[in-house]
Scaffold this motif. Structure first.
Motif, short mmCIF file in Angstrom:
data_model
loop_
_atom_site.label_atom_id
_atom_site.label_comp_id
_atom_site.label_asym_id
_atom_site.label_seq_id
_atom_site.Cartn_x
_atom_site.Cartn_y
_atom_site.Cartn_z
N LEU A 87 0.82 -1.22 0.00
CA LEU A 87 0.00 0.00 0.00
C LEU A 87 0.85 1.26 0.00
O LEU A 87 0.55 2.22 -0.71
N VAL A 88 1.91 1.27 0.81
CA VAL A 88 2.72 2.49 0.87
C VAL A 88 3.45 2.72 -0.45
O VAL A 88 3.69 3.87 -0.85
N ASN A 89 3.78 1.64 -1.14
CA ASN A 89 4.39 1.80 -2.46
C ASN A 89 3.38 2.32 -3.48
O ASN A 89 3.72 3.11 -4.37
N GLU A 90 2.14 1.88 -3.36
CA GLU A 90 1.10 2.31 -4.30
C GLU A 90 0.72 3.77 -4.08
O GLU A 90 0.45 4.50 -5.02
N PHE A 91 0.72 4.19 -2.79
CA PHE A 91 0.34 5.56 -2.46
C PHE A 91 1.56 6.29 -1.89
O PHE A 91 1.51 6.85 -0.79
N ASP A 92 2.62 6.30 -2.63
CA ASP A 92 3.89 6.82 -2.15
C ASP A 92 3.85 8.31 -1.85
O ASP A 92 4.63 8.82 -1.04
N ASP A 93 2.94 9.03 -2.47
CA ASP A 93 2.89 10.48 -2.26
C ASP A 93 2.15 10.88 -0.99
O ASP A 93 2.13 12.06 -0.63
N SER A 94 1.52 9.93 -0.31
CA SER A 94 0.70 10.25 0.85
C SER A 94 1.53 10.28 2.14
O SER A 94 2.02 9.24 2.58
N PRO A 95 1.68 11.44 2.78
CA PRO A 95 2.42 11.49 4.05
C PRO A 95 1.69 10.71 5.15
O PRO A 95 2.33 10.11 6.02
N GLU A 96 0.33 10.72 5.10
CA GLU A 96 -0.43 10.03 6.13
C GLU A 96 -0.16 8.53 6.13
O GLU A 96 -0.03 7.90 7.19
N ILE A 97 -0.09 7.93 4.93
CA ILE A 97 0.15 6.49 4.84
C ILE A 97 1.56 6.16 5.32
O ILE A 97 1.77 5.18 6.04
N HIS A 98 2.54 6.96 4.96
CA HIS A 98 3.89 6.74 5.47
C HIS A 98 3.92 6.87 6.99
O HIS A 98 4.62 6.10 7.68
N GLU A 99 3.17 7.82 7.49
CA GLU A 99 3.11 8.01 8.94
C GLU A 99 2.51 6.79 9.63
O GLU A 99 2.99 6.34 10.68
N LEU A 100 1.45 6.25 9.04
CA LEU A 100 0.80 5.07 9.62
C LEU A 100 1.70 3.84 9.55
O LEU A 100 1.75 3.05 10.49
N VAL A 101 2.41 3.68 8.46
CA VAL A 101 3.34 2.55 8.35
C VAL A 101 4.47 2.70 9.38
O VAL A 101 4.91 1.71 9.98
N ALA A 102 4.90 3.92 9.60
CA ALA A 102 5.91 4.17 10.64
C ALA A 102 5.37 3.75 12.01
O ALA A 102 6.09 3.15 12.82
N ASP A 103 4.10 4.04 12.25
CA ASP A 103 3.50 3.64 13.53
C ASP A 103 3.46 2.12 13.66
O ASP A 103 3.67 1.58 14.75
N TYR A 104 3.19 1.43 12.56
CA TYR A 104 3.19 -0.04 12.58
C TYR A 104 4.56 -0.55 13.04
O TYR A 104 4.65 -1.41 13.93
N TYR A 105 5.62 -0.03 12.44
CA TYR A 105 6.96 -0.51 12.79
C TYR A 105 7.32 -0.14 14.24
O TYR A 105 7.97 -0.92 14.94
N LEU A 106 6.88 1.02 14.68
CA LEU A 106 7.15 1.41 16.06
C LEU A 106 6.41 0.49 17.03
O LEU A 106 6.95 0.09 18.07
N THR A 107 5.20 0.09 16.66
CA THR A 107 4.40 -0.79 17.51
C THR A 107 5.04 -2.17 17.65
O THR A 107 5.04 -2.76 18.74
N ILE A 108 5.62 -2.68 16.56
CA ILE A 108 6.23 -4.02 16.63
C ILE A 108 7.68 -3.96 17.10
O ILE A 108 8.34 -5.00 17.20
N GLY A 109 8.18 -2.76 17.40
CA GLY A 109 9.52 -2.63 17.97
C GLY A 109 10.65 -2.45 16.98
O GLY A 109 11.82 -2.46 17.38
N ASN A 110 10.33 -2.27 15.71
CA ASN A 110 11.37 -2.04 14.70
C ASN A 110 11.54 -0.52 14.53
O ASN A 110 11.00 0.10 13.62
N VAL A 111 12.30 0.06 15.44
CA VAL A 111 12.40 1.52 15.50
C VAL A 111 13.13 2.08 14.29
O VAL A 111 12.81 3.18 13.81
N GLU A 112 14.11 1.35 13.78
CA GLU A 112 14.87 1.85 12.63
C GLU A 112 13.97 2.01 11.41
O GLU A 112 14.02 3.04 10.72
N GLU A 113 13.12 1.01 11.14
CA GLU A 113 12.20 1.14 10.01
C GLU A 113 11.15 2.21 10.29
O GLU A 113 10.70 2.90 9.37
N ALA A 114 10.76 2.34 11.54
CA ALA A 114 9.81 3.41 11.89
C ALA A 114 10.38 4.77 11.52
O ALA A 114 9.68 5.64 10.98
N LEU A 115 11.67 4.96 11.79
CA LEU A 115 12.31 6.23 11.46
C LEU A 115 12.33 6.45 9.95
O LEU A 115 12.13 7.57 9.47
N VAL A 116 12.56 5.38 9.18
CA VAL A 116 12.61 5.51 7.72
C VAL A 116 11.30 6.07 7.19
O VAL A 116 11.27 7.05 6.43
#
Length: 373
Positions: A87-116
């Motif tokens: 989804l994030v690749n399909e909607f790459d221009d959306s800051p909200e989707i990138h923000e939500l994907v970052a939250d997913y990685y933060l929730t599962i403990g992958n902080v480095e990917e969350a920062l990306v």
């Protein structure tokens, strides 16, 4: 929030979810219209999961944002990483989707990917208070506390009345070892919203840490009266009494906790009386603890040791053997039995030696015999 439903039940479950969440709006962060304005049934694939990539081009970005927001609310338990990446690749221009994907990685403990993905969201224009708070959380998790403070300061400029911003700053300063600044910011957060009992609990600990015991106890009383984490707050209260040397008051609190089923409080009491070498009290509170948990090895061992100390070797052996009934390999029990049996054998040997000594009965001469001589 949305389980993996099979086709046929999807529409009814989603309608129910819409009714429950109908008052929640996504305007501030996750789209241009409230959740209830468009049906979400078009977003669910036949398997009940996220939209399939081949259908993503046919969907509105706001639909996807709202759907991901539901997953965020449910801590992403119905989400896979592969689906999110698609989804994030399909909607790459959306800051909200990138923000939500970052939250997913933060929730599962992958902080480095969350920062990306959090950084990609900022590059695409994310500037909200919630975004800055989340970005600060990412930097704090990485130990980059200066950057965390910088982004919290940006959040303050947008909304200086948000208590969570000051609470987060307090946490960052506490992680930096600056408990004084932490106390200041958390106090400000509580001023912003005095109904926040979670902030009050943080302050109770911080005041205790700085020996402001009266302020700490005032908050403890408030929290206990509000039934907010009552066992934890009572233990904090007991620790304050102990720091002031008021052991009877502290022990009374722990006793009440033990009576209510808190076995950890019983362990604290037994440890306290061990330090005082008061074996009658150790036996008493071990007995109370065993009434709550008959297989508690700590209490069984405490009773065995105390009975051994007092010379009640048979009773000591009983409790050591009860420990072995629970854990046949328990080293403390085996060692305790060895020592007690050694003492019993030693006492038996002393008794046998005493009995083996001849008993000579020397009679004193009679008085009249002494006179005759």
């Amino acid at each position: 929030m949305i389980p993996r439903l099979r086709l046929g039940f999807c529409n009814y479950s989603l309608l129910l979810l819409i009714v429950v969440l109908g008052t929640q709006s996504c305007n501030g962060r996750f789209g241009a219209y409230p959740l209830t304005e468009k049906p979400l049934t078009t977003l669910v694939s036949d398997s009940g999961t996220l939209p399939e990539v081949k259908r993503a081009r046919d969907m509105d970005v706001n639909d996807v944002i709202q759907y991901l927001n539901l997953h965020e609310e449910s801590s992403w338990i119905h989400t896979t990483e592969a689906e999110l990446i698609s989804l994030v690749n399909e909607f790459d221009d959306s800051p909200e989707i990138h923000e939500l994907v970052a939250d997913y990685y933060l929730t599962i403990g992958n902080v480095e990917e969350a920062l990306v993905y959090n950084t990609k969201a900022e590059e695409r224009g994310a500037r909200s208070t919630e975004f800055y708070k989340k970005r600060a959380e990412v930097f704090a998790a990485l130990g980059q506390y200066g950057l965390a403070i910088d982004y919290l300061n940006k959040a303050v400029k947008i909304n200086g009345n948000d208590p969570d911003i000051y609470l987060s700053k307090g946490e960052v300063y506490l992680n930096m070892g600056d408990s004084i600044s932490s106390l200041q910011y958390k106090s400000h957060a509580f001023i912003q919203d005095s109904s926040r009992l979670d902030i009050a609990a943080d302050l109770a600990y911080l005041y205790a840490r700085h020996d402001e015991l009266d302020k700490s106890r005032n908050l403890i009383d408030l929290l206990i009266a509000s039934d907010y984490r009552p066992k934890e707050m009572k233990k904090l209260d007991a620790s304050l009494y102990r720091r002031k040397g008021q052991m009877d008051q502290a022990n009374a609190i722990y006793k009440s906790l033990l009576d209510s089923g808190d076995t950890a409080a019983g362990v604290v009491l037994i440890d306290h009386f061990k330090q005082q070498n008061l074996h009658d009290s150790i036996v008493h509170y071990s007995t109370l603890l065993l009434e709550q948990d008959s297989s508690n090895l700590f209490a069984l061992e405490a009773k065995a040791i105390s009975f051994d100390y007092k010379g009640y070797y048979t009773s000591a052996l009983i409790y050591y053997n009860q420990m072995l009934d629970i854990d046949s390999l328990n080293q403390e029990a085996h060692e305790g039995i060895r020592k007690v049996k050694g003492k019993i054998a030693y006492l038996r040997k002393l008794k046998e030696q005493k009995e083996a000594i001849p008993n000579f009965d020397f009679l004193a001469p009679k008085r009249n015999e002494l006179i005759d001589e």
